[in-house]
Enzyme design. Structure first.
Site, PDB file in Angstrom:
ATOM      1  N   LYS A 168       0.840  -1.194   0.000  1.00  0.00           N
ATOM      2  CA  LYS A 168       0.000   0.000   0.000  1.00  0.00           C
ATOM      3  C   LYS A 168       0.879   1.249   0.000  1.00  0.00           C
ATOM      4  O   LYS A 168       1.506   1.587   0.999  1.00  0.00           O
ATOM      5  CB  LYS A 168      -0.904   0.020   1.236  1.00  0.00           C
ATOM      6  CG  LYS A 168      -2.015   1.044   1.101  1.00  0.00           C
ATOM      7  CD  LYS A 168      -2.623   1.457   2.414  1.00  0.00           C
ATOM      8  CE  LYS A 168      -1.824   2.492   3.123  1.00  0.00           C
ATOM      9  NZ  LYS A 168      -1.574   3.729   2.364  1.00  0.00           N
ATOM     10  N   GLU A 241       9.980   1.639  10.441  1.00  0.00           N
ATOM     11  CA  GLU A 241      10.996   2.645  10.118  1.00  0.00           C
ATOM     12  C   GLU A 241      10.308   3.995  10.218  1.00  0.00           C
ATOM     13  O   GLU A 241       9.457   4.317   9.385  1.00  0.00           O
ATOM     14  CB  GLU A 241      11.538   2.433   8.691  1.00  0.00           C
ATOM     15  CG  GLU A 241      12.292   1.130   8.507  1.00  0.00           C
ATOM     16  CD  GLU A 241      13.635   1.107   9.221  1.00  0.00           C
ATOM     17  OE1 GLU A 241      14.036   2.126   9.813  1.00  0.00           O
ATOM     18  OE2 GLU A 241      14.283   0.051   9.195  1.00  0.00           O
ATOM     19  N   CYS A 275      13.860  10.719   5.797  1.00  0.00           N
ATOM     20  CA  CYS A 275      13.853  10.354   7.213  1.00  0.00           C
ATOM     21  C   CYS A 275      15.212  10.616   7.833  1.00  0.00           C
ATOM     22  O   CYS A 275      15.307  11.066   8.964  1.00  0.00           O
ATOM     23  CB  CYS A 275      13.447   8.901   7.375  1.00  0.00           C
ATOM     24  SG  CYS A 275      14.448   7.772   6.414  1.00  0.00           S
ATOM     25  N   GLU A 371      10.615  17.160  14.064  1.00  0.00           N
ATOM     26  CA  GLU A 371      11.053  16.737  12.734  1.00  0.00           C
ATOM     27  C   GLU A 371      10.408  17.662  11.702  1.00  0.00           C
ATOM     28  O   GLU A 371       9.228  17.530  11.389  1.00  0.00           O
ATOM     29  CB  GLU A 371      10.617  15.285  12.466  1.00  0.00           C
ATOM     30  CG  GLU A 371      11.134  14.788  11.139  1.00  0.00           C
ATOM     31  CD  GLU A 371      10.596  13.423  10.721  1.00  0.00           C
ATOM     32  OE1 GLU A 371       9.426  13.108  11.004  1.00  0.00           O
ATOM     33  OE2 GLU A 371      11.368  12.685  10.092  1.00  0.00           O
TER      34      GLU A 371
HETATM   35  P1  NAD Z   1       2.523   8.685   7.484  1.00  0.00           P
HETATM   36  O1  NAD Z   1       2.838   7.951   8.740  1.00  0.00           O
HETATM   37  O2  NAD Z   1       1.493   9.730   7.500  1.00  0.00           O
HETATM   38  O3  NAD Z   1       2.092   7.663   6.334  1.00  0.00           O
HETATM   39  C1  NAD Z   1       2.865   6.553   5.976  1.00  0.00           C
HETATM   40  C2  NAD Z   1       1.974   5.474   5.403  1.00  0.00           C
HETATM   41  O4  NAD Z   1       1.113   4.979   6.436  1.00  0.00           O
HETATM   42  C3  NAD Z   1       1.062   5.939   4.288  1.00  0.00           C
HETATM   43  O5  NAD Z   1       1.006   4.928   3.295  1.00  0.00           O
HETATM   44  C4  NAD Z   1      -0.275   6.090   4.982  1.00  0.00           C
HETATM   45  O6  NAD Z   1      -1.386   5.974   4.125  1.00  0.00           O
HETATM   46  C5  NAD Z   1      -0.223   4.948   5.964  1.00  0.00           C
HETATM   47  N1  NAD Z   1      -1.142   5.058   7.102  1.00  0.00           N
HETATM   48  C6  NAD Z   1      -1.873   6.130   7.501  1.00  0.00           C
HETATM   49  N2  NAD Z   1      -2.593   5.813   8.595  1.00  0.00           N
HETATM   50  C7  NAD Z   1      -2.330   4.531   8.884  1.00  0.00           C
HETATM   51  C8  NAD Z   1      -2.731   3.640   9.927  1.00  0.00           C
HETATM   52  N3  NAD Z   1      -3.581   4.007  10.883  1.00  0.00           N
HETATM   53  N4  NAD Z   1      -2.222   2.388   9.925  1.00  0.00           N
HETATM   54  C9  NAD Z   1      -1.337   1.995   8.990  1.00  0.00           C
HETATM   55  N5  NAD Z   1      -0.919   2.784   7.993  1.00  0.00           N
HETATM   56  C10 NAD Z   1      -1.386   4.045   7.937  1.00  0.00           C
HETATM   57  O7  NAD Z   1       3.934   9.241   6.982  1.00  0.00           O
HETATM   58  P2  NAD Z   1       4.212  10.203   5.746  1.00  0.00           P
HETATM   59  O8  NAD Z   1       3.798  11.575   6.157  1.00  0.00           O
HETATM   60  O9  NAD Z   1       3.680   9.585   4.504  1.00  0.00           O
HETATM   61  O10 NAD Z   1       5.814  10.119   5.660  1.00  0.00           O
HETATM   62  C11 NAD Z   1       6.676  10.963   6.349  1.00  0.00           C
HETATM   63  C12 NAD Z   1       7.207  10.295   7.603  1.00  0.00           C
HETATM   64  O11 NAD Z   1       7.831   9.057   7.280  1.00  0.00           O
HETATM   65  C13 NAD Z   1       8.291  11.119   8.282  1.00  0.00           C
HETATM   66  O12 NAD Z   1       8.116  11.103   9.673  1.00  0.00           O
HETATM   67  C14 NAD Z   1       9.570  10.385   7.926  1.00  0.00           C
HETATM   68  O13 NAD Z   1      10.664  10.590   8.784  1.00  0.00           O
HETATM   69  C15 NAD Z   1       9.107   8.979   7.906  1.00  0.00           C
HETATM   70  N6  NAD Z   1      10.023   8.141   7.128  1.00  0.00           N
HETATM   71  C16 NAD Z   1      10.804   7.231   7.773  1.00  0.00           C
HETATM   72  C17 NAD Z   1      11.720   6.486   7.063  1.00  0.00           C
HETATM   73  C18 NAD Z   1      12.617   5.484   7.753  1.00  0.00           C
HETATM   74  O14 NAD Z   1      13.132   4.618   7.069  1.00  0.00           O
HETATM   75  N7  NAD Z   1      12.827   5.544   9.043  1.00  0.00           N
HETATM   76  C19 NAD Z   1      11.829   6.640   5.689  1.00  0.00           C
HETATM   77  C20 NAD Z   1      11.015   7.579   5.054  1.00  0.00           C
HETATM   78  C21 NAD Z   1      10.099   8.317   5.797  1.00  0.00           C
END
Ligand code: NAD
Length: 467
Positions: A168, A241, A275, A371
Site C-alpha cells: 500500500k 521505520e 527520514c 522533525e
Molecule cells: P505517514 O505515517 O502519515 O504515512 C505513511 C503510510 O502509512 C502511508 O502509506 C499512509 O497511508 C499509511 N497510514 C496512515 N494511517 C495509517 C494507519 N492508521 N495504519 C497503517 N498505515 C497508515 O507518513 P508520511 O507523512 O507519509 O511520511 C513521512 C514520515 O515518514 C516522516 O516522519 C519520515 O521521517 C518517515 N520516514 C521514515 C523512514 C525510515 O526509514 N525511518 C523513511 C522515510 C520516511
C-alpha cells in the site's frame, strides 16, 4: 475512469472508487487514481494468502529469477517511471532517475543472499539446525517521500524469503507503485504481489487483518505507534521505520568552505523530506559564523522549480499538508533565531519553499526539537563537543547522526557515543542495500536491508534431533 489499476490476484482491476492525484509543482490533477475499498483490501489479502503455499515452496533460484526480472523491467521502463515519479512526488528528474535505477539495484542485491540452514550443534547427543521459514502474507506500507526505493526495502527480501505481499503506497504518491504493478503482473504468479491504494483509510484494516502475518511499515512515528497497537491483537511481526531528527556535529578542525556543500546536500536532498536528512546542525563556535555564511550562500544559489525543468535542484514540497506545516515551523523559527537565507514560500502555484537557513537558534524550539521534514535547517552554536553529543542525544528520535572532522579518529570517538541506529563520519544519510538500517528509540523497531533485514521476513525454526 482511471488510466491506472490496482493489482489484485494477478489482475489489473479498477478501484471501487477513484481519487485525484495532484502534481505538487502545478497543483493540477495529474491523474485519476483508483481507490480500493475495504472489500478490495480483503480480496488482496485473500489472494496473497492463497498464493503463499506455492510461492513458499518455489525454489529459491526461481524466486531470484523473478527478482532479477523485476529489476530488468524497472530498468527497461526507467525513464518513464522517473518522469512519473517527478510528476507525482516533485523531486528533480535526475533524483527520480536515481531512485528508479536504485530500486532495480535493490531488487538485484537481494538475489545475492540466501537463507541456508545453519548447524549450531553437531555433537554426540544431538544435531541442532536453525531454519529460516517464510512468515506468510506481508503488509507493506510506504510513505510519500521515496515511493519506489522504500518499497524496494520491503518487496525483494519479503519475496526472496518466500512470503507474499500486499503493498500500500501513500495516497499522494500511488502512481509509480501502480505502474510497477502493471509491469510485474506477468512476472510473478497471481496473488504473490498485490497493490492497493487508499485515501489514508485502509492502513488500519491491513494492520489489524488476521490473515496478515507481518507489517513492514515506513512512515511517521505517530502512525507507527498506531501500527504497533493495531498489530497487537494478532501478535503480528512488525518492522517500523519511523521519523528522525538527525543531528550533524561539526568539529572545530573542519574547513567551512570545503565542508558546507556536503552538509547542505545532507540537509536539503529531496527538499529535506528524508527520514535521515540532517535536521539540526551543531557547529563549533570558532567556525560558526563562517559556516553559517557558506550555507546561506548555497541556499541562496539553489535553483528551486518544477522537477521536470533542467537544472532544478529542489522541487516543491510533496503535498499541501507538509507545505503548510513547514511554513508554520519557519514562522515559529523567526521568533527564536535569525533567518539568513530563504524564509518564505515562493508564492504562485506549486508547493515551493526557498531553502531556509536559521542561525542563532537553540534547543527548545520547534525547528530544533521537532522533525521539520522540509527545506529548513537550524544551525546551532556549541563550544564543547561532548555537550553537543549530549544535546544531539537528548531527543526522542534516534535514526541517524553524523560527526564531521578533519581527524577521523577524533570523530570516531564521538560517533560511538551517538544514540542513533546509524552514525556517519564525514558524510550523512548514506544508505546501501547491503548495509542494515534501522532506528533506535522513537525512530523505529527492527531493521531493514542487508542480511539482518532479510531475516526479519522469516520465522526462525529450530530443529533439534536426538542422537
Ligand atoms: P505517514 O505515517 O502519515 O504515512 C505513511 C503510510 O502509512 C502511508 O502509506 C499512509 O497511508 C499509511 N497510514 C496512515 N494511517 C495509517 C494507519 N492508521 N495504519 C497503517 N498505515 C497508515 O507518513 P508520511 O507523512 O507519509 O511520511 C513521512 C514520515 O515518514 C516522516 O516522519 C519520515 O521521517 C518517515 N520516514 C521514515 C523512514 C525510515 O526509514 N525511518 C523513511 C522515510 C520516511
Amino acid at each position: 475512469m482511471s488510466d491506472y489499476k490496482l493489482l489484485i490476484n494477478g489482475k489489473l482491476v479498477a478501484g471501487d472508487q477513484t481519487m485525484d492525484v495532484l502534481n505538487p509543482a502545478t497543483e493540477e490533477v495529474l491523474a485519476k487514481c483508483p481507490r480500493a475499498s475495504k472489500a478490495q483490501l480483503d480480496q488482496a489479502v485473500a489472494a496473497a494468502k492463497a498464493a503463499f503455499p506455492a510461492w513458499a515452496k518455489t525454489p529459491m533460484a526461481e524466486r531470484k529469477k523473478a527478482l532479477n526480472a523485476i529489476a530488468d523491467v524497472i530498468e527497461k521502463n526507467g525513464q518513464e517511471l522517473a518522469r512519473l515519479l517527478t510528476q507525482e512526488q516533485g523531486k528533480p528528474l535526475a533524483d527520480a532517475t536515481g531512485e528508479v535505477f536504485g530500486t532495480a539495484a535493490f531488487f538485484r542485491y537481494f538475489t545475492a543472499l540466501d537463507l541456508p540452514i545453519k548447524v549450531i550443534d553437531d555433537s554426540e547427543g544431538r544435531k541442532v539446525e536453525l531454519h529460516r521459514k517464510p512468515l506468510g502474507v506481508i503488509g507493506a506500507i510506504v510513505p510519500w517521500n521515496f515511493p519506489l526505493i522504500l518499497m524496494a526495502f520491503k518487496l525483494p527480501p519479503a519475496l526472496l524469503a518466500g512470503n507474499t505481499v500486499v503493498l500500500k503506497p501513500a495516497p499522494t504518491t500511488p502512481l509509480t507503485s501502480l505502474k510497477l504493478g502493471e509491469l510485474i503482473k506477468d512476472i510473478l504468479p497471481p496473488g504473490v504481489v498485490n497493490i492497493i491504494t487508499d485515501a489514508n483509510d485502509l492502513g488500519g484494516a491491513l494492520t489489524a487483518h488476521p490473515d496478515v502475518r507481518k507489517i513492514s511499515f515506513t512512515g511517521s512515528t505517530a502512525t507507527g505507534a498506531k501500527v504497533m497497537a493495531g498489530a497487537a491483537a494478532t501478535l503480528k511481526r512488525i518492522t517500523l521505520e519511523l521519523g528522525g531528527n538527525d543531528a550533524g556535529i561539526v568539529l572545530d578542525d573542519v574547513n567551512p568552505k570545503e565542508t558546507a556543500p556536503a552538509l547542505f546536500q545532507s540537509a536539503f536532498q529531496n527538499n529535506g523530506q528524508v527520514c535521515i536528512a540532517m535536521k539540526r546542525l551543531y557547529v563549533h563556535e570558532s567556525i560558526y559564523d563562517e559556516m553559517c555564511d557558506e550555507l546561506a550562500k548555497l541556499a541562496k544559489a539553489a535553483i528551486v522549480g518544477n522537477g521536470l525543468e533542467q537544472g532544478t535542484q529542489l522541487g516543491p514540497l510533496q503535498n499541501k499538508m507538509q507545505f503548510d506545516k513547514v511554513k508554520e515551523v519557519i514562522e515559529d523559527a523567526k521568533k527564536h533565531g535569525r533567518v539568513i537565507a530563504g524564509g518564505a514560500a515562493q508564492g504562485g502555484t506549486g508547493y515551493f519553499i526557498q531553502p531556509t537557513i536559521v542561525r542563532d537558534i537553540s534547543d527548545g524550539t520547534r525547528l530544533v526539537d521537532e522533525e521539520q521534514f522540509g527545506p529548513v535547517l537550524p544551525v546551532i552554536k556549541y563550544s564543547d563537543p561532548e555537550d553537543a553529543v549530549a544535546r544531539a542525544n537528548a531527543s526522542p528520535y534516534g535514526l541517524g547522526g553524523s560527526i564531521w572532522s578533519s581527524n577521523p579518529d577524533r570523530a570516531y570517538k564521538l560517533a560511538v557515543q551517538m544514540e542513533s541506529g546509524s552514525v556517519w563520519v564525514n558524510k550523512h544519510a548514506e544508505l546501501a542495500p547491503n548495509i542494515p538500517f534501522g532506528g533506535s528509540k522513537s525512530s523505529g523497531l527492527g531493521t531493514e536491508l542487508g542480511e539482518e533485514g532479510l531475516a526479519e521476513f522469516t520465522q526462525l525454526q529450530v530443529i533439534n534431533v536426538a542422537r
